[in-house]
Design a protein around this motif. Structure first.
Motif, mmCIF file in Angstrom:
data_model
loop_
_atom_site.group_PDB
_atom_site.id
_atom_site.type_symbol
_atom_site.label_atom_id
_atom_site.label_comp_id
_atom_site.label_asym_id
_atom_site.label_seq_id
_atom_site.Cartn_x
_atom_site.Cartn_y
_atom_site.Cartn_z
ATOM 1 N N ILE A 3 0.878 -1.179 0.000
ATOM 2 C CA ILE A 3 0.000 0.000 0.000
ATOM 3 C C ILE A 3 0.912 1.226 0.000
ATOM 4 C CG2 ILE A 3 -0.275 -0.263 2.530
ATOM 5 C CD1 ILE A 3 -3.020 1.109 2.208
ATOM 6 N N LEU A 4 0.641 2.168 -0.898
ATOM 7 C CA LEU A 4 1.500 3.361 -1.002
ATOM 8 C C LEU A 4 1.072 4.402 0.016
ATOM 9 C CD1 LEU A 4 2.080 4.200 -4.790
ATOM 10 C CD2 LEU A 4 3.507 2.863 -3.243
ATOM 11 N N VAL A 5 2.047 4.985 0.704
ATOM 12 C CA VAL A 5 1.790 6.061 1.665
ATOM 13 C C VAL A 5 2.591 7.279 1.210
ATOM 14 C CG1 VAL A 5 2.167 6.823 4.039
ATOM 15 C CG2 VAL A 5 1.348 4.498 3.596
ATOM 16 N N VAL A 6 1.903 8.378 0.922
ATOM 17 C CA VAL A 6 2.575 9.589 0.448
ATOM 18 C C VAL A 6 3.047 10.383 1.666
ATOM 19 C CG1 VAL A 6 2.313 11.721 -0.881
ATOM 20 C CG2 VAL A 6 1.181 9.616 -1.640
ATOM 21 N N VAL A 7 4.338 10.738 1.667
ATOM 22 C CA VAL A 7 4.976 11.336 2.860
ATOM 23 C C VAL A 7 4.804 12.854 2.885
ATOM 24 C CG1 VAL A 7 7.220 11.703 3.979
ATOM 25 C CG2 VAL A 7 6.663 9.470 2.963
ATOM 26 N N GLY A 38 -11.903 3.683 -6.546
ATOM 27 C CA GLY A 38 -12.715 4.378 -5.554
ATOM 28 C C GLY A 38 -11.922 5.468 -4.855
ATOM 29 N N LEU A 39 -12.656 6.394 -4.254
ATOM 30 C CA LEU A 39 -12.036 7.532 -3.568
ATOM 31 C C LEU A 39 -12.778 7.796 -2.267
ATOM 32 C CD1 LEU A 39 -10.328 10.213 -3.454
ATOM 33 C CD2 LEU A 39 -12.200 11.278 -4.706
ATOM 34 N N ILE A 40 -12.016 7.923 -1.176
ATOM 35 C CA ILE A 40 -12.620 8.324 0.097
ATOM 36 C C ILE A 40 -11.756 9.422 0.689
ATOM 37 C CG2 ILE A 40 -13.026 7.575 2.481
ATOM 38 C CD1 ILE A 40 -14.089 4.965 1.344
ATOM 39 N N ALA A 78 2.996 10.580 -11.300
ATOM 40 C CA ALA A 78 3.936 9.699 -10.603
ATOM 41 C C ALA A 78 3.188 8.634 -9.801
ATOM 42 C CB ALA A 78 4.828 10.528 -9.678
ATOM 43 N N LEU A 79 2.170 9.046 -9.050
ATOM 44 C CA LEU A 79 1.447 8.072 -8.222
ATOM 45 C C LEU A 79 0.674 7.077 -9.082
ATOM 46 C CD1 LEU A 79 0.204 10.411 -5.350
ATOM 47 C CD2 LEU A 79 1.936 8.612 -5.197
ATOM 48 N N ALA A 80 0.125 7.561 -10.216
ATOM 49 C CA ALA A 80 -0.604 6.651 -11.104
ATOM 50 C C ALA A 80 0.336 5.559 -11.615
ATOM 51 C CB ALA A 80 -1.216 7.433 -12.269
ATOM 52 N N GLU A 81 1.555 5.953 -11.940
ATOM 53 C CA GLU A 81 2.519 4.964 -12.453
ATOM 54 C C GLU A 81 2.965 4.005 -11.337
ATOM 55 O OE1 GLU A 81 5.544 6.661 -14.990
ATOM 56 O OE2 GLU A 81 6.931 5.021 -14.516
ATOM 57 N N LEU A 82 3.241 4.557 -10.158
ATOM 58 C CA LEU A 82 3.746 3.707 -9.070
ATOM 59 C C LEU A 82 2.670 2.774 -8.520
ATOM 60 C CD1 LEU A 82 5.862 6.347 -7.081
ATOM 61 C CD2 LEU A 82 6.702 4.573 -8.640
ATOM 62 N N ALA A 83 1.434 3.255 -8.459
ATOM 63 C CA ALA A 83 0.362 2.448 -7.855
ATOM 64 C C ALA A 83 -0.264 1.497 -8.872
ATOM 65 C CB ALA A 83 -0.709 3.364 -7.271
ATOM 66 N N GLY A 84 -0.158 1.827 -10.152
ATOM 67 C CA GLY A 84 -0.809 0.989 -11.168
ATOM 68 C C GLY A 84 -2.291 0.854 -10.866
ATOM 69 N N ASP A 85 -2.861 -0.301 -11.204
ATOM 70 C CA ASP A 85 -4.297 -0.487 -10.984
ATOM 71 C C ASP A 85 -4.594 -1.191 -9.665
ATOM 72 O OD1 ASP A 85 -5.010 0.695 -13.340
ATOM 73 O OD2 ASP A 85 -4.852 -1.186 -14.481
ATOM 74 N N ASP A 86 -3.562 -1.761 -9.068
ATOM 75 C CA ASP A 86 -3.898 -2.668 -7.971
ATOM 76 C C ASP A 86 -3.257 -2.359 -6.622
ATOM 77 O OD1 ASP A 86 -1.432 -3.262 -8.899
ATOM 78 O OD2 ASP A 86 -1.898 -5.308 -9.552
ATOM 79 N N ILE A 87 -2.728 -1.158 -6.450
ATOM 80 C CA ILE A 87 -2.151 -0.811 -5.138
ATOM 81 C C ILE A 87 -2.929 0.365 -4.544
ATOM 82 C CG2 ILE A 87 -0.064 -0.020 -3.934
ATOM 83 C CD1 ILE A 87 1.618 -1.369 -6.023
ATOM 84 N N PRO A 88 -3.468 0.215 -3.322
ATOM 85 C CA PRO A 88 -4.161 1.355 -2.691
ATOM 86 C C PRO A 88 -3.174 2.470 -2.352
ATOM 87 C CG PRO A 88 -4.569 -0.725 -1.517
ATOM 88 C CD PRO A 88 -3.466 -0.990 -2.479
ATOM 89 N N VAL A 89 -3.702 3.692 -2.249
ATOM 90 C CA VAL A 89 -2.853 4.860 -1.958
ATOM 91 C C VAL A 89 -3.449 5.632 -0.781
ATOM 92 C CG1 VAL A 89 -1.860 6.998 -2.892
ATOM 93 C CG2 VAL A 89 -2.257 5.040 -4.416
ATOM 94 N N ALA A 101 -17.593 3.123 5.159
ATOM 95 C CA ALA A 101 -17.691 2.933 3.705
ATOM 96 C C ALA A 101 -16.493 2.154 3.183
ATOM 97 C CB ALA A 101 -17.755 4.306 3.010
ATOM 98 N N GLU A 102 -16.737 1.449 2.088
ATOM 99 C CA GLU A 102 -15.645 0.812 1.346
ATOM 100 C C GLU A 102 -15.723 1.316 -0.071
ATOM 101 O OE1 GLU A 102 -14.993 -3.383 1.663
ATOM 102 O OE2 GLU A 102 -15.883 -3.457 3.671
ATOM 103 N N ALA A 103 -14.577 1.441 -0.720
ATOM 104 C CA ALA A 103 -14.579 1.988 -2.080
ATOM 105 C C ALA A 103 -13.784 1.073 -3.012
ATOM 106 C CB ALA A 103 -14.001 3.399 -2.088
ATOM 107 N N GLY A 104 -14.124 -0.208 -2.967
ATOM 108 C CA GLY A 104 -13.483 -1.149 -3.891
ATOM 109 C C GLY A 104 -12.118 -1.586 -3.390
ATOM 110 N N PRO A 105 -11.492 -2.482 -4.148
ATOM 111 C CA PRO A 105 -10.274 -3.130 -3.648
ATOM 112 C C PRO A 105 -9.049 -2.219 -3.557
ATOM 113 C CG PRO A 105 -10.787 -3.866 -5.882
ATOM 114 C CD PRO A 105 -11.931 -3.021 -5.433
ATOM 115 N N ASN A 106 -8.912 -1.233 -4.425
ATOM 116 C CA ASN A 106 -7.674 -0.433 -4.441
ATOM 117 C C ASN A 106 -7.962 1.061 -4.473
ATOM 118 O OD1 ASN A 106 -5.832 -2.687 -4.559
ATOM 119 N ND2 ASN A 106 -6.854 -3.081 -6.511
ATOM 120 N N PRO A 107 -8.574 1.550 -3.412
ATOM 121 C CA PRO A 107 -9.006 2.945 -3.408
ATOM 122 C C PRO A 107 -7.865 3.927 -3.158
ATOM 123 C CG PRO A 107 -9.466 1.955 -1.301
ATOM 124 C CD PRO A 107 -8.889 0.864 -2.162
#
Ligand code: FAD
Length: 313
Positions: free
Chosen positions: A4-8, A108-110, A75-86, A138-144
């Motif tokens: 899971i990506l965490v932005v610092v 998904g977005l929360i 940058a985040l779109a490339e690093l997270a791809g389709d399957d890593i939550p951010v 709430a849940e917003a899908g597998p990789n929100p």
């Protein structure tokens, strides 16, 4: 466990408390990989490792500092791809990044979550909405993409790794449209950051526009200064110190409300403080409902006396 990506969030080589909160939450649902925008990942990585980061990715592309959010979204779109939550801290810039990123990934977005855990379909979040009057699970899908409000939880340390990986990403021309022409850092106040402070002393309309006594008391306690919207709208204190629904949410060990009536929109930003002290000359002011210690009196008398007491202690 999946990543899971965490932005610092960091300033002057120091990681901010909101990032440690994100790391603590991220560890509940995956292996946190931190993303540092800029070139000081080597300084930040040991701090991040102490809260369980498994590695740190450094994105030092010069476009990051030259343009508004576009390059960070790329940058985040490339690093997270389709399957890593951010996960990001809930700042105005990060909420813009989060929205754009979710659209880009069709995920998904929360925003403004205050808690998260493993859910049935992915990550289950809790949001506090309508000035804290409603709690939404709430849940917003597998990789929100999720932003989390500061001071939502107490950060917990855990063993991690300070390994840093320099990554190069492709920044599109479309991301380079909003260029930063100039930016000015506000002079440091010498006080703790409002969202992270252990003690906050806030003033409202009852100050009559004179924040000197509020600031003096805050300085005696080593506290941050906050303000109600009435004080901010009157031009008495800058907007970035506003506490409340349309300002910052604070959750310090001690919150002092001086000359503040206790409107629901102000409460929304401070009612989770551990202890609340109220100074107000109106004994019927609604803020007294929240007070652990209430002082009925003129703040121009009470605060200087309290400042002297603290200085002598
Ligand atoms: P007042 O309500 O005027 O209260 C002043 C208090 O000071 C009174 O209780 C009075 O008894 C006391 N007082 C006066 N003189 C003295 C003295 N000498 N010594 C001691 N006590 C004294 N407000 C926020 O604060 N933050 C927000 O983020 C926010 N967002 C809002 C969003 C929306 C959509 C809306 C509609 C409103 C929002 N507000 C917000 C405004 C909010 O409704 C109140 O108007 C505001 O909080 C009032 O500020 P105040 O308590 O300083 O002033």
């Amino acid at each position: 466990m999946s990543e899971i990506l965490v932005v610092v969030e960091a300033a002057d080589g120091t990681v901010g408390k909101p990032t440690f909160e994100l790391l603590t939450l991220a560890r509940r649902v995956g292996e946190p990989v931190t993303v540092v925008f800029g070139s000081d990942a080597a300084t930040l990585a040991p701090q991040l490792a102490a809260y369980g980061a498994t590695r740190t990715l450094q994105v030092a592309d010069p476009a990051i500092g030259e343009y508004l959010v576009g390059p960070k979204v790329d940058a985040l779109a490339e690093l997270a791809g389709d399957d890593i939550p951010v996960l990001l801290a809930s700042t105005p810039e990060n909420k813009e990044i989060a929205g754009r990123l979710a659209v880009r990934r069709d995920s998904g977005l929360i925003t403004d979550a205050v808690d998260l855990n493993a859910g049935e379909d992915g990550i289950a979040t809790t949001q506090s909405v309508f000035a804290g009057n409603w709690t939404v699970d709430a849940e917003a899908g597998p990789n929100p993409v999720i932003t989390v409000k500061a001071n939502s939880i107490a950060p917990e340390q855990a063993a991690g790794s300070d390994a840093v990986e320099e990554v190069s990403v492709t920044i599109s021309d479309a991301a380079k449209t909003a260029r930063i022409v100039s930016s000015e850092e506000k002079p440091p106040t010498g006080r703790p950051e409002l969202g992270e402070a252990a003690i906050v002393v806030s003033g409202g309309r009852g100050t009559g526009g004179n924040f000197e006594e509020v600031e003096a008391f805050a300085d005696a306690l080593g506290a941050a200064v906050g303000a109600s919207r009435a004080a901010v709208d009157s031009g008495w204190y800058p907007h970035n110190f506003q506490v409340g629904q349309t300002g910052k949410t604070v959750s310090p060990q001690l919150y002092v409300a001086a000359g503040i009536s206790g409107a629901i929109q102000h409460r929304a930003g401070m009612q989770t403080s551990k202890a609340i002290v109220v100074v107000n000359k109106d004994p019927d002011a609604p803020i007294f409902e929240l007070a652990d210690l209430g002082i009925v009196g003129d703040l121009h008398t009470v605060l200087p006396a309290a400042t002297e007491q603290v200085k002598q202690a």
